[in-house]
Design an enzyme around this catalytic site. Structure first.
Site, PDB file in Angstrom:
ATOM      1  N   LYS A  31       0.830  -1.195   0.000  1.00  0.00           N
ATOM      2  CA  LYS A  31       0.000   0.000   0.000  1.00  0.00           C
ATOM      3  C   LYS A  31       0.866   1.247   0.000  1.00  0.00           C
ATOM      4  CE  LYS A  31      -3.702  -0.556   2.549  1.00  0.00           C
ATOM      5  NZ  LYS A  31      -4.251  -0.775   3.900  1.00  0.00           N
ATOM      6  N   ARG A 102      -3.038   3.309   8.645  1.00  0.00           N
ATOM      7  CA  ARG A 102      -3.388   2.116   7.863  1.00  0.00           C
ATOM      8  C   ARG A 102      -2.256   1.106   7.855  1.00  0.00           C
ATOM      9  NH1 ARG A 102      -4.795   4.470   2.041  1.00  0.00           N
ATOM     10  NH2 ARG A 102      -6.081   2.577   1.939  1.00  0.00           N
ATOM     11  N   GLY A 111      -8.062  -7.128   4.728  1.00  0.00           N
ATOM     12  CA  GLY A 111      -8.918  -7.170   5.908  1.00  0.00           C
ATOM     13  C   GLY A 111      -8.326  -7.876   7.120  1.00  0.00           C
ATOM     14  N   MET A 113      -5.521  -7.040   8.880  1.00  0.00           N
ATOM     15  CA  MET A 113      -4.939  -6.165   9.897  1.00  0.00           C
ATOM     16  C   MET A 113      -5.831  -4.929  10.073  1.00  0.00           C
ATOM     17  SD  MET A 113      -0.908  -6.533   9.166  1.00  0.00           S
ATOM     18  CE  MET A 113      -1.067  -6.197   7.449  1.00  0.00           C
ATOM     19  N   ARG A 354      -3.651  -1.758  -6.280  1.00  0.00           N
ATOM     20  CA  ARG A 354      -2.840  -2.983  -6.288  1.00  0.00           C
ATOM     21  C   ARG A 354      -3.252  -3.820  -7.481  1.00  0.00           C
ATOM     22  NH1 ARG A 354      -5.779  -4.800  -0.918  1.00  0.00           N
ATOM     23  NH2 ARG A 354      -7.841  -5.155  -1.748  1.00  0.00           N
ATOM     24  N   HIS A 475      -5.250 -43.969  -6.119  1.00  0.00           N
ATOM     25  CA  HIS A 475      -5.200 -44.462  -7.500  1.00  0.00           C
ATOM     26  C   HIS A 475      -6.196 -43.737  -8.385  1.00  0.00           C
ATOM     27  CE1 HIS A 475      -6.406 -47.204 -10.788  1.00  0.00           C
ATOM     28  NE2 HIS A 475      -5.098 -47.381 -10.881  1.00  0.00           N
ATOM     29  N   ARG A 684       9.968 -47.231 -18.286  1.00  0.00           N
ATOM     30  CA  ARG A 684      10.368 -47.923 -17.063  1.00  0.00           C
ATOM     31  C   ARG A 684      10.034 -49.407 -17.188  1.00  0.00           C
ATOM     32  NH1 ARG A 684       7.305 -46.556 -11.602  1.00  0.00           N
ATOM     33  NH2 ARG A 684       5.613 -47.601 -12.696  1.00  0.00           N
ATOM     34  N   GLU A 812      14.661 -43.763  -6.091  1.00  0.00           N
ATOM     35  CA  GLU A 812      13.451 -43.782  -5.261  1.00  0.00           C
ATOM     36  C   GLU A 812      13.675 -44.529  -3.956  1.00  0.00           C
ATOM     37  OE1 GLU A 812      10.368 -45.665  -7.578  1.00  0.00           O
ATOM     38  OE2 GLU A 812      11.813 -46.920  -8.606  1.00  0.00           O
ATOM     39  N   SER A 831      16.176 -40.433 -12.768  1.00  0.00           N
ATOM     40  CA  SER A 831      14.877 -39.808 -12.663  1.00  0.00           C
ATOM     41  C   SER A 831      14.392 -40.027 -11.236  1.00  0.00           C
ATOM     42  CB  SER A 831      13.908 -40.427 -13.662  1.00  0.00           C
ATOM     43  OG  SER A 831      12.651 -39.813 -13.533  1.00  0.00           O
ATOM     44  N   GLY A 833      12.055 -40.719  -8.651  1.00  0.00           N
ATOM     45  CA  GLY A 833      10.695 -41.250  -8.482  1.00  0.00           C
ATOM     46  C   GLY A 833      10.232 -40.810  -7.109  1.00  0.00           C
ATOM     47  N   THR A 834       9.702 -39.599  -7.062  1.00  0.00           N
ATOM     48  CA  THR A 834       9.496 -38.986  -5.753  1.00  0.00           C
ATOM     49  C   THR A 834       8.315 -39.555  -4.979  1.00  0.00           C
ATOM     50  OG1 THR A 834       8.414 -37.182  -6.919  1.00  0.00           O
ATOM     51  CG2 THR A 834      10.676 -36.824  -6.220  1.00  0.00           C
ATOM     52  N   ASN A 835       7.439 -40.297  -5.657  1.00  0.00           N
ATOM     53  CA  ASN A 835       6.377 -40.945  -4.881  1.00  0.00           C
ATOM     54  C   ASN A 835       6.993 -41.951  -3.919  1.00  0.00           C
ATOM     55  OD1 ASN A 835       4.574 -39.509  -6.369  1.00  0.00           O
ATOM     56  ND2 ASN A 835       3.892 -41.226  -7.625  1.00  0.00           N
ATOM     57  N   CYS A 898       9.829 -37.734 -11.915  1.00  0.00           N
ATOM     58  CA  CYS A 898       8.653 -38.301 -12.561  1.00  0.00           C
ATOM     59  C   CYS A 898       7.575 -38.679 -11.566  1.00  0.00           C
ATOM     60  CB  CYS A 898       9.028 -39.495 -13.426  1.00  0.00           C
ATOM     61  SG  CYS A 898       9.759 -40.841 -12.493  1.00  0.00           S
ATOM     62  N   TYR A 918      14.675 -31.809 -16.415  1.00  0.00           N
ATOM     63  CA  TYR A 918      13.262 -31.738 -16.762  1.00  0.00           C
ATOM     64  C   TYR A 918      12.383 -32.190 -15.607  1.00  0.00           C
ATOM     65  CZ  TYR A 918      13.412 -36.806 -17.352  1.00  0.00           C
ATOM     66  OH  TYR A 918      13.556 -38.139 -17.122  1.00  0.00           O
TER      67      TYR A 918
END
Ligand code: ADP
Ligand code: MG
Ligand code: MG
Length: 983
Positions: A31, A102, A111, A113, A354, A475, A684, A812, A831, A833-835, A898, A918
């Site tokens: 502001k 203000r 809203g 503060m 803004r 799933h 894979r 992984e 790669s 495999g973050t799961n 991936c 990537y």
């Protein structure tokens, strides 16, 4: 923090000048910075000054005390300067200066503060104001408002529990009632005087202190209250929700008052320079005559449309001025502005501006229109959009009025919004039923307790998927997102009875074949058909039923995407298993496949029978091999021959199944290669535990036994053998290929043959990337690599060709990441495999986490769901360690991600930072990823250019392995350079 290091505590603005400007949001708050900017740009802004956010930080770092001299010197001096600017005097009994105090954080926290208006009024100055304006009602109305705000915000006179009314409202309401008046505007000067008396008494009764008459005291109290409001409960909650750092602090703006409540020629309003809902270039907003401050937003009176101001006799002239302001704001601020204004006796003042918040539809249109009109910088067009929100553009939509009616009468429950969009259709309780109904031309919502890979075909057929169990990464949700299906998951109130073929929810029962509708954007489930219309974007990109030239929305979207691509250095790939998915992903802008899960192909056509045959006899076949090797080693030729007979059935079926699968897998890969052209395709090898492929129900087992010509009991027993206690950590991933090398061989051969065939047919260079899953030991990879290389050598020799292919691994398993230096000796790419990497690093099963993770989130133990957004300190750190260890061994190694995280903007920013090549995500997430990757690149460049320490840190991490050979798009960006080079 050392005291006295603050240099300049206060910045002035007004009368066409300002000490600060719009770039100084960190120091002056949004502001304050923009008030300064507006003032410099010649907008009419009441003069004032901003106390910096550093003072706020100081306040909290030093036990809620202020820098020395703030109230003894700095603020009084600033008030002096303001008096000069306005020609009024603070506390004067003739021409009093009144101000507002203000809040204003770096990012707007609407809203959250506090703000105090009309400060400087007391029993004396109110009379002066009355005399000067010749308007007693106005003067006392202003005073009344001030006492109320001050009492509430500064002196803490608020309701003491949930059941109480706001005490000031209560006083005022009961007074109004006692005199039979309804509206605030009905109150006379004398009424207001009486109310003020009661207000001050209330304050005294509640606090034991008198309302302060001294304006300097009022100012000090108000400034303190605004700093204090930075840490009120709602502000903290808001910052947590939107991840605004608590260290930022708020600035305080002290500004000369202008009055919208001076009578019929005064007023106040809030407006957008364009329509923020759909982006149309039209004036959008509301105003109220004879009103002050937040009356417009508060909803106590119904405001009028801003465009109607044009026909308002009193304000027609002001409207013309506002039209000029509207144009100028966009030109000067380079984006759609959301601004506040006040009209004091016909004179227009701006009080705030803004960048306006907008829907995805409005975002792409505005970006397109304003960049083309040279009103917006391209870089800003890219950074100002919320990538996640692009989903809104893909979702089919419910007809608005029909859904409204459905909410009122036919809403059954609300589940988890897992796949955005709207689907309306006939209930199918099994995948088979879904397929049949769709084949007969119906629209279907597949409703299951939960889904499994066996339901895939039904999921493909259905328009929407509803599950009673499972979370947003179940799933059903995962597949729905990959396919862009509407999905509501985990609707716990829903009971499905497969036997009776009913779906029951909160007392209402629907039968299979009846209509249901689900809103995957909100999670709502309706017990009837709701009319829908498909998203325009999908009509152009996927269904191809609409020409790009005929869709404005597509053109806007495409414009933004192409713009984003100019800044992006991360590659964007997709997770796809089928040619049509691949084609969709390309339409969305995917540059390759980052993950093809071969097992998904196993459910196509009747190949599942061969897969099951292979699986059922694999163990026996392995046993046979082991035993005959042992017999051969001891020279027992008789035993070797006998074993052949003993295991004849296993040998025949196992080999037979592989022989049947080889050509169909080859066909699968050919389809994929053909769809992808010369884009890279990462395949894979077989990954999931084998029992997942087996039939569950008796009838299916019987059917399989018949087809294979074996006894029912045998099939059942073989299935039992495959049972595991902890399949996620069991016999899966490369462990399958190590025990059953024949499977690796078959899949490698199918890939090699497909690549050779497609290259021959199309003349294109096909570059397969073979990915070995679940590597924890370098030796595992070596084992599998030998098979792949042997097979590729054989196939190339037969075909008399030489081809390029890569063999790499998924990271992984923590051990694989920690020993990355060894693994990288064999792997040509990694790669993440973050799961699984998240599951194994956190020791949490994703599918079971629904029972405790929501509590973790509520308690703040984890900020975000680690299965949706990467856990940067844990899993992310492991990724960094992995990269640090791998790159010296194999400089420039291709690095991808991936997991499901690949489509999450925060994760994408992280991937950019750690220098991945990537990210790979489901086809329908590709646009989100493109925009998020572009934003990450722009922000990293800005950080590198702006804040030195950040740059140093980033560089330190990247050091030796960085091979910055490609020409950089922007300077000083080693990591991004590498990503671009390797892409
Ligand atoms: P918020 O951040 O909650 O919008 P603001 O500081 O913008 O709070 O103030 C609330 C309301 O008071 C706004 O409608 C604003 O226009 C009005 N207001 C603030 N300062 C002044 C002033 N100096 N003169 C007139 N109205 C003001
Ligand atoms: Mg405001
Ligand atoms: Mg995995």
């Amino acid at each position: 923090m050392a005291k006295a290091t603050l240099s300049k505590l206060i910045y002035h603005f007004g009368n066409g000048k300002s000490d600060g400007d719009g770039t100084m949001k960190a120091l002056l708050g949004g502001k304050g910075a923009n008030l300064g900017e507006m003032s410099r740009k010649g907008f009419k802004v009441p003069a004032g000054f901003t106390i910096t956010t550093e003072v706020c930080t100081y306040y909290y770092d030093n036990k809620k005390t202020y820098p020395t001299n703030l109230f003894s010197k700095d603020v009084p001096a600033a008030i002096k300067q303001l008096e000069k600017a306005t020609g009024k005097k603070f506390g004067d009994n003739k021409n009093p200066l009144l101000v507002s105090v203000r809040s204003g954080a770096r990012d707007s926290m609407p809203g959250m503060m506090d703000t105090i208006l009309n400060l400087g009024l007391n029993d004396v100055t109110v009379e002066a104001l009355k005399k000067k304006t010749n308007n007693g009602r106005f003067a006392y109305d202003s005073y009344r408002r001030f006492v109320q705000m001050y009492g509430d915000v500064v002196m803490g006179v608020q309701k003491r529990n949930e059941n109480e009314h706001e005490p000031f409202d209560q006083v005022m309401d009961s007074y109004k009632e006692s005199i039979g008046k309804h509206e605030d505007t009905d109150l006379s000067e004398d009424d207001l005087k009486e109310i003020i008396k009661r207000f001050t008494k209330l304050i005294k009764d509640r606090t034991g202190k008198a309302f302060p008459q001294d304006p300097a005291k009022q100012l000090e109290g108000s400034i303190g209250a605004v700093f204090g409001s930075w840490n009120n409960d709602r502000a903290i909650l808001y910052r947590n929700k939107y991840q605004i750092p608590h260290e930022w602090g708020t600035a305080v703006n002290v500004q000369a008052m202008v009055f919208g409540n001076m009578g019929a020629t005064s007023g106040t309003g809030v407006a957008f320079t364009r329509n923020p809902a759909n982006g149309t270039n039209e004036f959008y907003g509301e105003y109220l005559a004879n009103a002050q401050g937040e009356d417009v937003v508060a909803g106590t009176r119904t405001p009028l449309k801003i465009v109607d101001m044009a026909h308002d006799k009193v304000f027609a002239k002001t409207f013309k001025e506002l039209e000029v302001v509207r144009k100028k704001l966009e030109k000067e601020f380079g984006d759609v502005q959301d601004f506040e204004f006040t009209i004091e006796e016909g004179k227009l003042f701006l009080l705030q501006t803004r960048n306006g918040k907008r829907t995805a539809q409005a975002y792409v249109k505005i970006a397109h229109d304003m960049v083309k009109a040279k009103l917006m910088k391209p870089e800003h067009a890219v950074t100002s959009g919320d990538p996640q929100a692009l989903d809104q553009l893909l979702a089919p939509i419910f007809d608005t009025s029909d859904e409204k009616a459905a909410v009122a009468k036919d809403r059954l429950t609300v589940g988890l919004p897992a796949g955005p969009g709207a689907a309306s259709g006939i209930i199918a309780l099994t995948a088979k039923k879904a397929e049949d109904l769709v084949a007969s031309g119906q629209k279907v919502v597949l409703c299951r307790v939960e889904t499994s890979p066996e339901d895939l075909r039904g999921m493909i057929a259905a328009d929407g998927i509803l599950t009673a169990r499972g979370g947003v990464s179940s799933h059903a949700a995962l597949v729905a997102r990959q396919m862009g299906k509407v999905c509501v998951a985990g609707a716990g109130d829903v009971t499905i009875d497969y036997e009776k073929k009913t779906l029951t929810c909160n007392g209402k029962t629907l039968r299979e074949g009846e209509f249901i509708a689900i809103n995957g954007t909100t999670g709502a489930v309706y017990g009837r058909k709701v009319e829908t219309s498909p998203s325009e974007l999908l009509q152009v990109l996927v269904n191809k039923t609409l020409k790009p030239a005929d869709s404005k929305l597509f053109q806007y979207y495409d414009f933004v995407m192409k713009l984003a691509d100019k800044y992006r250095t991360l590659g964007i790939r997709t997770n796809a298993d089928q040619p049509d998915q691949a084609a969709n992903a390309i339409a969305f802008g995917a540059e390759g496949i980052g993950l093809c899960r071969t097992e998904h192909m196993f459910f196509e056509g009747d190949r599942i029978d061969s897969v099951r045959e292979m699986i059922l006899f694999a163990e026996d076949f392995a046993k046979y091999k082991l035993e005959s090797e042992e017999a051969a080693a001891t020279g027992d030729a008789e035993r070797v021959a006998a074993l052949k007979g003993e295991y004849a059935q296993a040998i025949e079926h196992f080999h037979g199944a592989l022989a049947k699968l080889l050509p169909v897998q080859q066909q699968d890969f050919e389809g994929l290669f053909a769809a992808m052209g010369e884009r890279p395709v990462t395949i894979r090898l077989l990954d999931p535990p084998l029992h997942e492929f087996l039939p569950q129900a008796g009838a299916q087992i019987e059917d399989l036994a018949k087809k294979l010509g074996v006894k029912y009991e045998r099939v059942e027993a073989l299935g039992h053998n495959l049972h595991e206690f902890n399949p996620m950590l069991g016999h899966r991933g490369c462990r399958l290929g190590i025990v059953y090398p024949e499977i690796t061989e078959m899949q490698s051969r199918a890939i090699a043959r497909a690549a050779i065939a497609v290259a021959k047919k199309t003349g294109k260079k096909v570059v397969p990337e073979i990915m070995i899953p679940l590597i924890g030991f370098a030796e595992e990879l070596k084992n599998q690599l030998d098979i792949v290389h042997r097979v590729f050598a054989e196939e190339q020799k037969i075909a008399k060709v030489k081809m390029k292919y890569l063999v790499g691994t998924m990271i992984e398993i923590p051990r694989g990441a920690l020993t990355a230096g060894e693994v990288a000796q064999h792997a040509e790419f990694f790669s993440f495999g973050t799961n699984d990497l998240t599951q194994t690093t956190l020791g949490m099963s994703r599918d079971d986490s629904g029972k405790f993770l929501p509590y973790y989130q509520r308690l703040g133990i984890v900020k975000a769901n680690p299965f949706a957004s990467i856990d940067q300190n844990g899993v992310g750190n492991l990724m960094e360690i992995c990269i640090e260890r791998a790159t010296p061994v194999r400089p420039g190694i291709k690095l991808g991600i991936c997991g499901e995280h690949g489509g999450d903007p925060a994760t994408i920013a992280f991937c950019h930072k750690i220098g991945l090549t990537y990210v790979s995500c489901s086809p329908f997430r590709v646009p989100v990823a493109r925009l998020a990757a572009a934003q990450a690149a722009i922000r990293a460049t800005r950080a590198a250019a702006g804040a030195k320490p950040v740059k140093a840190k980033v560089k330190a991490k990247a050091k030796a392995p960085v091979k910055a050979k490609a020409p950089a798009k922007k300077a000083a960006k080693p990591l991004a350079k590498r990503a671009a080079a390797a892409r």
